[in-house]
Design an enzyme around this catalytic site. Structure first.
Site, PDB file in Angstrom:
ATOM      1  N   LYS A  73      13.467  17.395 -37.931  1.00 43.08           N
ATOM      2  CA  LYS A  73      14.479  17.735 -39.027  1.00 43.08           C
ATOM      3  C   LYS A  73      13.946  17.748 -40.389  1.00 43.08           C
ATOM      4  CE  LYS A  73      18.713  16.474 -36.628  1.00 43.08           C
ATOM      5  NZ  LYS A  73      20.129  15.723 -36.605  1.00 43.08           N
ATOM      6  N   ASP A 109      24.848  17.958 -40.269  1.00 41.02           N
ATOM      7  CA  ASP A 109      25.278  16.649 -40.033  1.00 41.02           C
ATOM      8  C   ASP A 109      26.073  15.946 -40.827  1.00 41.02           C
ATOM      9  OD1 ASP A 109      23.637  16.925 -37.536  1.00 41.02           O
ATOM     10  OD2 ASP A 109      21.920  16.124 -38.489  1.00 41.02           O
TER      11      ASP A 109
HETATM   12  P1  NAP Z   1      14.142  10.406 -36.520  1.00 36.23           P
HETATM   13  O1  NAP Z   1      14.085  11.024 -37.736  1.00 36.23           O
HETATM   14  O2  NAP Z   1      12.836  10.414 -35.677  1.00 36.23           O
HETATM   15  O3  NAP Z   1      14.331   8.916 -36.962  1.00 36.23           O
HETATM   16  C1  NAP Z   1      14.362   8.068 -35.807  1.00 36.23           C
HETATM   17  C2  NAP Z   1      14.617   6.679 -36.273  1.00 36.23           C
HETATM   18  O4  NAP Z   1      14.797   5.572 -35.292  1.00 36.23           O
HETATM   19  C3  NAP Z   1      13.755   6.048 -37.319  1.00 36.23           C
HETATM   20  O5  NAP Z   1      14.724   5.321 -38.174  1.00 36.23           O
HETATM   21  C4  NAP Z   1      12.965   5.145 -36.463  1.00 36.23           C
HETATM   22  O6  NAP Z   1      12.326   4.079 -37.216  1.00 36.23           O
HETATM   23  C5  NAP Z   1      13.867   4.587 -35.547  1.00 36.23           C
HETATM   24  N1  NAP Z   1      13.154   4.164 -34.391  1.00 36.23           N
HETATM   25  C6  NAP Z   1      12.524   4.880 -33.073  1.00 36.23           C
HETATM   26  N2  NAP Z   1      12.303   4.169 -32.290  1.00 36.23           N
HETATM   27  C7  NAP Z   1      12.241   3.023 -32.802  1.00 36.23           C
HETATM   28  C8  NAP Z   1      12.016   1.728 -32.402  1.00 36.23           C
HETATM   29  N3  NAP Z   1      11.538   1.636 -31.082  1.00 36.23           N
HETATM   30  N4  NAP Z   1      11.940   0.630 -32.823  1.00 36.23           N
HETATM   31  C9  NAP Z   1      12.579   0.753 -34.328  1.00 36.23           C
HETATM   32  N5  NAP Z   1      13.010   1.688 -34.864  1.00 36.23           N
HETATM   33  C10 NAP Z   1      12.870   2.907 -33.980  1.00 36.23           C
HETATM   34  O7  NAP Z   1      15.442  10.910 -35.541  1.00 36.23           O
HETATM   35  P2  NAP Z   1      16.778  11.376 -36.280  1.00 36.23           P
HETATM   36  O8  NAP Z   1      16.741  12.791 -36.109  1.00 36.23           O
HETATM   37  O9  NAP Z   1      17.193  10.662 -37.303  1.00 36.23           O
HETATM   38  O10 NAP Z   1      17.718  11.050 -34.797  1.00 36.23           O
HETATM   39  C11 NAP Z   1      18.105   9.736 -34.852  1.00 36.23           C
HETATM   40  C12 NAP Z   1      19.273   9.666 -33.792  1.00 36.23           C
HETATM   41  O11 NAP Z   1      20.487  10.048 -34.052  1.00 36.23           O
HETATM   42  C13 NAP Z   1      18.760  10.111 -32.428  1.00 36.23           C
HETATM   43  O12 NAP Z   1      19.394   9.157 -31.395  1.00 36.23           O
HETATM   44  C14 NAP Z   1      19.833  11.589 -32.388  1.00 36.23           C
HETATM   45  O13 NAP Z   1      20.073  11.953 -31.062  1.00 36.23           O
HETATM   46  C15 NAP Z   1      20.744  11.120 -32.976  1.00 36.23           C
HETATM   47  N6  NAP Z   1      21.694  12.207 -33.771  1.00 36.23           N
HETATM   48  C16 NAP Z   1      23.065  12.479 -33.427  1.00 36.23           C
HETATM   49  C17 NAP Z   1      23.677  13.400 -34.114  1.00 36.23           C
HETATM   50  C18 NAP Z   1      25.013  13.807 -33.708  1.00 36.23           C
HETATM   51  O14 NAP Z   1      25.455  14.851 -33.910  1.00 36.23           O
HETATM   52  N7  NAP Z   1      25.762  12.808 -32.874  1.00 36.23           N
HETATM   53  C19 NAP Z   1      22.928  14.251 -34.976  1.00 36.23           C
HETATM   54  C20 NAP Z   1      21.933  13.839 -35.555  1.00 36.23           C
HETATM   55  C21 NAP Z   1      21.090  12.816 -34.884  1.00 36.23           C
HETATM   56  P3  NAP Z   1      10.921   4.343 -38.169  1.00 36.23           P
HETATM   57  O15 NAP Z   1      11.286   5.213 -39.378  1.00 36.23           O
HETATM   58  O16 NAP Z   1      10.152   3.140 -38.083  1.00 36.23           O
HETATM   59  O17 NAP Z   1      10.070   5.126 -37.092  1.00 36.23           O
END
Ligand code: NAP
Length: 288
Positions: A73, A109
Protein backbone atom coordinates in the site's frame (compact mmCIF):
# COMPACT_ATOMS: atom_id res chain seq x y z
CA UNK A 1 -27.23 -16.02 -12.75
CA UNK A 2 -25.30 -16.15 -15.99
CA UNK A 3 -22.07 -14.32 -16.49
CA UNK A 4 -20.67 -13.72 -19.92
CA UNK A 5 -17.22 -12.34 -20.43
CA UNK A 6 -17.03 -10.60 -23.79
CA UNK A 7 -14.90 -8.07 -25.63
CA UNK A 8 -16.37 -5.20 -23.60
CA UNK A 9 -15.79 -6.72 -20.16
CA UNK A 10 -13.79 -4.37 -17.95
CA UNK A 11 -11.17 -5.91 -15.72
CA UNK A 12 -10.73 -4.91 -12.09
CA UNK A 13 -8.75 -6.82 -9.49
CA UNK A 14 -6.47 -7.14 -6.52
CA UNK A 15 -2.69 -6.81 -6.33
CA UNK A 16 -0.95 -8.09 -3.23
CA UNK A 17 1.91 -10.22 -2.01
CA UNK A 18 -0.14 -12.81 -0.16
CA UNK A 19 -3.71 -12.83 -1.37
CA UNK A 20 -4.70 -16.49 -1.33
CA UNK A 21 -7.08 -15.96 1.60
CA UNK A 22 -8.55 -12.69 0.37
CA UNK A 23 -12.33 -12.43 0.24
CA UNK A 24 -12.26 -9.52 -2.20
CA UNK A 25 -12.46 -11.56 -5.45
CA UNK A 26 -15.48 -13.47 -4.14
CA UNK A 27 -17.27 -10.37 -2.89
CA UNK A 28 -16.70 -8.18 -5.94
CA UNK A 29 -17.62 -10.92 -8.41
CA UNK A 30 -20.82 -11.66 -6.47
CA UNK A 31 -21.81 -7.99 -6.72
CA UNK A 32 -20.98 -7.97 -10.43
CA UNK A 33 -23.10 -11.08 -11.02
CA UNK A 34 -26.03 -9.90 -8.98
CA UNK A 35 -26.24 -6.57 -10.74
CA UNK A 36 -25.41 -7.77 -14.28
CA UNK A 37 -22.40 -5.48 -14.56
CA UNK A 38 -19.89 -6.14 -17.34
CA UNK A 39 -16.85 -6.31 -15.06
CA UNK A 40 -14.66 -9.13 -13.82
CA UNK A 41 -12.51 -9.01 -10.63
CA UNK A 42 -9.26 -10.99 -10.75
CA UNK A 43 -6.58 -11.78 -8.14
CA UNK A 44 -2.98 -10.86 -9.06
CA UNK A 45 -0.37 -12.29 -6.71
CA UNK A 46 2.70 -10.14 -7.35
CA UNK A 47 6.28 -10.45 -6.07
CA UNK A 48 7.80 -7.27 -4.68
CA UNK A 49 10.38 -7.06 -7.47
CA UNK A 50 7.54 -7.14 -10.03
CA UNK A 51 5.36 -4.44 -8.46
CA UNK A 52 6.45 -1.66 -10.84
CA UNK A 53 5.91 -3.93 -13.84
CA UNK A 54 2.49 -5.00 -12.55
CA UNK A 55 1.39 -1.37 -12.15
CA UNK A 56 2.65 -0.53 -15.62
CA UNK A 57 0.63 -3.56 -16.79
CA UNK A 58 -2.58 -1.86 -15.57
CA UNK A 59 -2.03 0.77 -18.27
CA UNK A 60 -0.82 -1.68 -20.90
CA UNK A 61 -3.77 -4.06 -20.42
CA UNK A 62 -6.32 -1.28 -19.99
CA UNK A 63 -7.39 -2.65 -16.60
CA UNK A 64 -10.02 -0.32 -15.08
CA UNK A 65 -8.57 -0.44 -11.60
CA UNK A 66 -7.27 -2.54 -8.75
CA UNK A 67 -7.21 -2.84 -5.02
CA UNK A 68 -3.76 -2.84 -3.49
CA UNK A 69 -3.20 -4.87 -0.39
CA UNK A 70 -0.57 -6.10 2.05
CA UNK A 71 2.33 -5.35 1.78
CA UNK A 72 2.31 -2.83 -1.09
CA UNK A 73 0.00 0.00 0.00
CA UNK A 74 2.86 2.39 0.64
CA UNK A 75 5.37 1.21 -1.91
CA UNK A 76 2.87 1.42 -4.78
CA UNK A 77 2.66 5.23 -4.58
CA UNK A 78 5.91 5.78 -6.47
CA UNK A 79 4.41 4.10 -9.55
CA UNK A 80 1.25 6.25 -9.75
CA UNK A 81 0.51 9.45 -11.70
CA UNK A 82 -1.74 11.08 -9.10
CA UNK A 83 -2.67 10.45 -5.49
CA UNK A 84 -5.88 11.78 -3.94
CA UNK A 85 -5.24 14.12 -1.00
CA UNK A 86 -6.13 11.93 1.99
CA UNK A 87 -4.26 8.95 0.49
CA UNK A 88 -1.25 11.21 -0.03
CA UNK A 89 -1.39 12.45 3.55
CA UNK A 90 -1.75 8.90 4.85
CA UNK A 91 1.00 7.71 2.55
CA UNK A 92 -0.93 4.56 1.65
CA UNK A 93 -3.10 3.62 -1.33
CA UNK A 94 -5.52 0.70 -1.40
CA UNK A 95 -7.33 1.52 -4.65
CA UNK A 96 -6.09 2.54 -8.08
CA UNK A 97 -8.34 3.90 -10.82
CA UNK A 98 -7.15 3.93 -14.41
CA UNK A 99 -8.57 6.80 -16.44
CA UNK A 100 -7.24 6.51 -19.97
CA UNK A 101 -3.78 5.53 -18.76
CA UNK A 102 -3.65 8.02 -15.86
CA UNK A 103 -3.39 6.04 -12.64
CA UNK A 104 -4.83 7.71 -9.52
CA UNK A 105 -4.42 6.28 -6.03
CA UNK A 106 -7.12 6.46 -3.33
CA UNK A 107 -7.42 5.21 0.22
CA UNK A 108 -10.88 3.80 0.93
CA UNK A 109 -9.65 2.14 4.17
CA UNK A 110 -10.18 5.48 5.95
CA UNK A 111 -13.87 5.64 5.05
CA UNK A 112 -14.15 1.89 5.66
CA UNK A 113 -12.81 2.10 9.20
CA UNK A 114 -14.81 5.22 10.01
CA UNK A 115 -18.10 3.76 8.82
CA UNK A 116 -17.51 0.48 10.62
CA UNK A 117 -17.07 2.37 13.89
CA UNK A 118 -20.18 4.42 13.20
CA UNK A 119 -22.10 1.13 13.04
CA UNK A 120 -21.39 0.90 16.74
CA UNK A 121 -23.62 3.92 17.29
CA UNK A 122 -22.72 4.67 20.87
CA UNK A 123 -18.99 4.91 20.24
CA UNK A 124 -18.39 8.66 20.05
CA UNK A 125 -14.74 9.21 19.22
CA UNK A 126 -14.20 12.70 20.59
CA UNK A 127 -12.66 12.75 24.08
CA UNK A 128 -11.59 9.14 23.66
CA UNK A 129 -8.16 7.52 23.95
CA UNK A 130 -7.02 4.78 21.59
CA UNK A 131 -4.19 2.28 21.42
CA UNK A 132 -3.19 1.27 17.90
CA UNK A 133 -0.92 -1.76 17.49
CA UNK A 134 1.09 -1.50 14.26
CA UNK A 135 2.38 1.31 12.07
CA UNK A 136 2.00 -0.06 8.55
CA UNK A 137 -0.40 1.12 5.84
CA UNK A 138 -3.55 0.02 7.67
CA UNK A 139 -2.41 1.61 10.95
CA UNK A 140 -1.81 4.88 9.13
CA UNK A 141 -5.36 4.78 7.70
CA UNK A 142 -6.88 3.93 11.10
CA UNK A 143 -4.90 6.65 12.87
CA UNK A 144 -5.79 9.24 10.24
CA UNK A 145 -9.44 8.26 10.43
CA UNK A 146 -9.54 8.57 14.25
CA UNK A 147 -7.74 11.93 14.12
CA UNK A 148 -10.17 13.24 11.51
CA UNK A 149 -13.00 12.28 13.85
CA UNK A 150 -11.39 14.33 16.63
CA UNK A 151 -9.99 11.68 18.96
CA UNK A 152 -8.21 13.12 22.00
CA UNK A 153 -5.22 10.77 22.23
CA UNK A 154 -3.67 7.99 20.15
CA UNK A 155 -0.92 5.72 21.43
CA UNK A 156 0.82 3.78 18.69
CA UNK A 157 2.91 0.70 19.48
CA UNK A 158 5.07 -0.86 16.80
CA UNK A 159 7.99 -3.26 16.52
CA UNK A 160 9.83 -0.83 14.25
CA UNK A 161 9.71 2.46 16.11
CA UNK A 162 10.84 4.57 13.18
CA UNK A 163 7.58 3.75 11.35
CA UNK A 164 5.53 4.95 14.31
CA UNK A 165 7.70 8.07 14.50
CA UNK A 166 6.90 8.80 10.87
CA UNK A 167 3.15 8.67 11.64
CA UNK A 168 3.58 11.16 14.47
CA UNK A 169 5.75 13.41 12.32
CA UNK A 170 3.29 13.35 9.40
CA UNK A 171 0.01 13.65 11.30
CA UNK A 172 0.76 15.86 14.33
CA UNK A 173 0.90 19.10 12.28
CA UNK A 174 -2.39 18.18 10.55
CA UNK A 175 -4.25 17.52 13.80
CA UNK A 176 -2.79 19.83 16.47
CA UNK A 177 -5.79 19.30 18.79
CA UNK A 178 -4.99 15.60 19.29
CA UNK A 179 -2.06 13.99 21.01
CA UNK A 180 -0.08 11.22 19.27
CA UNK A 181 2.34 9.15 21.36
CA UNK A 182 4.58 6.39 20.06
CA UNK A 183 6.17 3.38 21.71
CA UNK A 184 7.88 0.14 20.94
CA UNK A 185 6.17 -2.94 22.40
CA UNK A 186 7.26 -2.29 25.97
CA UNK A 187 5.17 -4.03 28.56
CA UNK A 188 4.96 -1.13 31.05
CA UNK A 189 3.80 1.56 28.63
CA UNK A 190 1.49 -0.85 26.88
CA UNK A 191 -0.11 -1.85 30.17
CA UNK A 192 -0.71 1.74 31.28
CA UNK A 193 -2.01 2.95 27.95
CA UNK A 194 -4.33 -0.01 27.51
CA UNK A 195 -5.72 0.51 30.99
CA UNK A 196 -6.77 4.06 30.05
CA UNK A 197 -7.92 3.27 26.50
CA UNK A 198 -11.49 3.26 25.21
CA UNK A 199 -10.45 1.63 21.95
CA UNK A 200 -7.75 -0.93 21.13
CA UNK A 201 -7.02 -1.69 17.46
CA UNK A 202 -4.84 -4.46 16.10
CA UNK A 203 -3.49 -3.07 12.83
CA UNK A 204 -0.59 -5.52 12.67
CA UNK A 205 -0.77 -8.62 10.51
CA UNK A 206 -0.17 -10.84 13.56
CA UNK A 207 -2.96 -13.42 13.86
CA UNK A 208 -3.81 -13.79 10.18
CA UNK A 209 -4.82 -17.24 8.90
CA UNK A 210 -1.19 -18.21 8.33
CA UNK A 211 -0.32 -17.64 12.01
CA UNK A 212 -3.45 -18.56 13.94
CA UNK A 213 -1.81 -19.02 17.33
CA UNK A 214 -0.15 -15.63 17.39
CA UNK A 215 -1.42 -12.43 18.94
CA UNK A 216 0.16 -8.95 19.07
CA UNK A 217 -0.61 -8.51 22.76
CA UNK A 218 2.01 -10.20 24.92
CA UNK A 219 -0.24 -10.72 27.93
CA UNK A 220 -3.92 -11.73 27.89
CA UNK A 221 -4.40 -10.05 31.27
CA UNK A 222 -4.05 -6.65 29.61
CA UNK A 223 -7.56 -6.92 28.18
CA UNK A 224 -10.37 -5.43 30.26
CA UNK A 225 -14.15 -5.23 29.81
CA UNK A 226 -14.38 -1.46 29.46
CA UNK A 227 -13.24 -0.91 25.90
CA UNK A 228 -13.91 -1.70 22.30
CA UNK A 229 -11.37 -4.10 20.79
CA UNK A 230 -11.03 -4.02 17.03
CA UNK A 231 -8.95 -6.41 14.91
CA UNK A 232 -8.54 -5.38 11.27
CA UNK A 233 -7.97 -9.04 10.37
CA UNK A 234 -11.08 -10.74 8.95
CA UNK A 235 -9.65 -14.20 8.26
CA UNK A 236 -9.95 -15.92 10.66
CA UNK A 237 -13.24 -14.29 11.60
CA UNK A 238 -12.20 -14.39 15.27
CA UNK A 239 -8.45 -14.12 15.89
CA UNK A 240 -6.82 -15.25 19.11
CA UNK A 241 -6.58 -11.51 19.94
CA UNK A 242 -10.38 -11.13 19.67
CA UNK A 243 -11.03 -14.42 21.48
CA UNK A 244 -8.98 -13.21 24.43
CA UNK A 245 -10.63 -9.77 24.38
CA UNK A 246 -14.06 -11.38 24.36
CA UNK A 247 -13.11 -13.65 27.25
CA UNK A 248 -12.17 -10.54 29.21
CA UNK A 249 -15.65 -9.10 28.57
CA UNK A 250 -14.67 -6.47 25.98
CA UNK A 251 -16.85 -5.61 23.01
CA UNK A 252 -15.16 -6.86 19.81
CA UNK A 253 -15.22 -6.05 16.08
CA UNK A 254 -13.35 -7.96 13.38
CA UNK A 255 -12.15 -6.63 10.01
CA UNK A 256 -15.22 -7.67 8.03
CA UNK A 257 -17.28 -4.45 8.34
CA UNK A 258 -14.25 -2.38 7.31
CA UNK A 259 -13.59 -4.75 4.41
CA UNK A 260 -17.19 -4.34 3.28
CA UNK A 261 -17.20 -0.55 3.48
CA UNK A 262 -13.82 -0.04 1.84
CA UNK A 263 -14.82 -2.52 -0.88
CA UNK A 264 -18.06 -0.64 -1.58
CA UNK A 265 -16.15 2.64 -1.92
CA UNK A 266 -13.56 1.08 -4.27
CA UNK A 267 -16.24 -0.59 -6.36
CA UNK A 268 -17.99 2.74 -6.74
CA UNK A 269 -14.78 4.43 -7.91
CA UNK A 270 -14.34 1.86 -10.71
CA UNK A 271 -17.93 1.30 -11.77
CA UNK A 272 -20.04 4.27 -10.60
CA UNK A 273 -22.29 1.71 -8.87
CA UNK A 274 -22.63 1.60 -5.07
CA UNK A 275 -23.89 -1.70 -3.66
CA UNK A 276 -25.84 -1.76 -0.39
CA UNK A 277 -23.89 -2.61 2.76
CA UNK A 278 -26.59 -5.10 3.78
CA UNK A 279 -26.41 -7.09 0.58
CA UNK A 280 -22.61 -7.22 0.68
CA UNK A 281 -22.64 -8.42 4.29
CA UNK A 282 -25.18 -11.08 3.36
CA UNK A 283 -22.94 -12.27 0.51
CA UNK A 284 -20.02 -12.51 2.90
CA UNK A 285 -22.11 -14.45 5.38
CA UNK A 286 -22.86 -16.97 2.67
CA UNK A 287 -19.25 -17.46 1.63
CA UNK A 288 -17.53 -17.52 5.05
P1 NAP B 1 1.85 -3.61 6.56
O1 NAP B 1 1.88 -2.25 6.01
O2 NAP B 1 2.78 -4.63 6.03
O3 NAP B 1 2.07 -3.50 8.15
C1 NAP B 1 2.17 -4.65 8.94
C2 NAP B 1 2.23 -4.26 10.41
O4 NAP B 1 2.32 -5.47 11.20
C3 NAP B 1 3.48 -3.45 10.78
O5 NAP B 1 3.18 -2.60 11.84
C4 NAP B 1 4.47 -4.55 11.24
O6 NAP B 1 5.46 -4.10 12.12
C5 NAP B 1 3.52 -5.45 11.99
N1 NAP B 1 4.05 -6.81 12.08
C6 NAP B 1 4.03 -7.77 11.13
N2 NAP B 1 4.62 -8.90 11.59
C7 NAP B 1 5.02 -8.62 12.86
C8 NAP B 1 5.66 -9.39 13.86
N3 NAP B 1 6.02 -10.66 13.66
N4 NAP B 1 5.90 -8.81 15.06
C9 NAP B 1 5.53 -7.52 15.30
N5 NAP B 1 4.93 -6.74 14.38
C10 NAP B 1 4.66 -7.29 13.18
O7 NAP B 1 0.37 -4.24 6.44
P2 NAP B 1 -1.02 -3.45 6.44
O8 NAP B 1 -1.45 -3.22 5.06
O9 NAP B 1 -0.90 -2.32 7.38
O10 NAP B 1 -2.02 -4.57 7.02
C11 NAP B 1 -2.01 -4.91 8.39
C12 NAP B 1 -3.19 -5.84 8.69
O11 NAP B 1 -4.44 -5.17 8.52
C13 NAP B 1 -3.26 -7.06 7.77
O12 NAP B 1 -3.63 -8.16 8.55
C14 NAP B 1 -4.37 -6.72 6.80
O13 NAP B 1 -5.03 -7.86 6.29
C15 NAP B 1 -5.31 -5.93 7.69
N6 NAP B 1 -6.18 -4.99 6.95
C16 NAP B 1 -7.52 -5.20 6.96
C17 NAP B 1 -8.37 -4.32 6.29
C18 NAP B 1 -9.85 -4.53 6.31
O14 NAP B 1 -10.56 -3.99 5.46
N7 NAP B 1 -10.36 -5.26 7.28
C19 NAP B 1 -7.85 -3.25 5.57
C20 NAP B 1 -6.46 -3.08 5.58
C21 NAP B 1 -5.64 -3.97 6.26
P3 NAP B 1 6.85 -3.52 11.55
O15 NAP B 1 6.56 -2.11 11.13
O16 NAP B 1 7.77 -3.61 12.68
O17 NAP B 1 7.24 -4.39 10.39
Amino acid sequence: MKKEINGKTKIIGLIGGNIENSLSPLIHNQIILKHFLNFCYLPFQVAETDLGGAIQGIRALNIRGVNITFPYKEKVIEFLDEVEESARRIGAVNTIVNNKGILTGYNTDVAGFKKSLQDNGKFVIEEKKAVVLGAGGAARAVTYSLLEEGIKEINIFNRTLVKAEKIKQDFSPLFPGSSINIFSFEQKDLKDKIKEANLLVNATSIGMASQLNNTPLPDEKLFHPDFLVYDLIYRPVKTLFLEQAERAGAKIINGLPMLVYQGIESFYLWTGFKPERKEVLEMIRQIT
